[in-house]
Motif scaffolding. Sequence first.
Motif, PDB file in Angstrom:
ATOM      1  N   HIS A 149      82.464  25.052  16.957  1.00 33.89           N
ATOM      2  CA  HIS A 149      81.324  25.188  16.054  1.00 33.89           C
ATOM      3  C   HIS A 149      80.066  24.899  16.861  1.00 33.89           C
ATOM      4  O   HIS A 149      80.087  24.094  17.799  1.00 33.89           O
ATOM      5  CB  HIS A 149      81.437  24.206  14.890  1.00 33.89           C
ATOM      6  N   ASP A 151      75.802  23.989  16.526  1.00 35.74           N
ATOM      7  CA  ASP A 151      74.701  23.664  15.627  1.00 35.74           C
ATOM      8  C   ASP A 151      73.445  24.436  16.015  1.00 35.74           C
ATOM      9  O   ASP A 151      73.455  25.241  16.959  1.00 35.74           O
ATOM     10  CB  ASP A 151      74.458  22.151  15.564  1.00 35.74           C
ATOM     11  N   ALA A 152      72.346  24.200  15.315  1.00 37.69           N
ATOM     12  CA  ALA A 152      71.127  24.975  15.519  1.00 37.69           C
ATOM     13  C   ALA A 152      70.525  24.774  16.900  1.00 37.69           C
ATOM     14  O   ALA A 152      69.777  25.630  17.388  1.00 37.69           O
ATOM     15  CB  ALA A 152      70.103  24.608  14.441  1.00 37.69           C
ATOM     16  N   ARG A 155      74.440  22.703  20.338  1.00 35.86           N
ATOM     17  CA  ARG A 155      75.484  21.716  20.642  1.00 35.86           C
ATOM     18  C   ARG A 155      76.816  22.160  20.039  1.00 35.86           C
ATOM     19  O   ARG A 155      76.867  22.664  18.914  1.00 35.86           O
ATOM     20  CB  ARG A 155      75.107  20.341  20.103  1.00 35.86           C
TER      21      ARG A 155
END
Length: 231
Positions: A149, A151-152, A155
């Motif tokens: 996954h 993040d914005a 990361r």
Amino acid sequence: MVLAAGLGKRMRPLTATRPKPLVEVAGRSLLDRAFDTLKAGGVRRAVVNVHYMADRLEAHLRARSPGLEVAVSDERAQLMETGGGIAQALPLIGCDPFLSINADNIWIDGPVSAVRMLSERWDDAAMDALLLTVPLARANNHPGLGDFHMDALGRLRRRLPGRVAPFVYTGLQLLSKRLFADAPAGPFGMMTLWERAAAAGRLYGVGHQGLWYDVGTPAAVKATEAMLAAA
């Protein structure tokens, strides 16, 4: 760092007579295609690790100049896996950060070289590892459920068991040597170090803007050849 020491078990029977990096896709070996990706990004020197049919790989490097200065990290005595193989080769790698590329995938660049994109995105103050990823929906031939996954800020965190993750690691990454501080002795996989970097908020990803093909089985070789012909 070109990771070329694997046993190629999933690629049998093609690897009964050759190491996996010398399996050809549309008339060109996977190893030479990895070199093509590096050269397109301006890389001038590579370290290649060898184990399975190491003599064949070394003969290939002598007979067909990859257009790069090449050094060999010899793992004949013991296969070191991905993380251990890079750790063993660190004395041969003269730059920091440095690239690592798997010799069983195919990258076709989009508007920008994938190698140059990683270099431009690198932030040494924030990152220990920067992985080139591709959306699961565009991961040609990939049999898994995704790896990470994102993040914005870019990361990464690892997919949970039994779940689906939207991004797949493509086999190309930019690494700091500090990632290998206190690394395990002997063979180990890169996930050991990725998880440590992720826990510290220092594992990042960037999306590949071109095409990517997972070429890990004979069926994937045929499928990739068909897709390349169509493209």
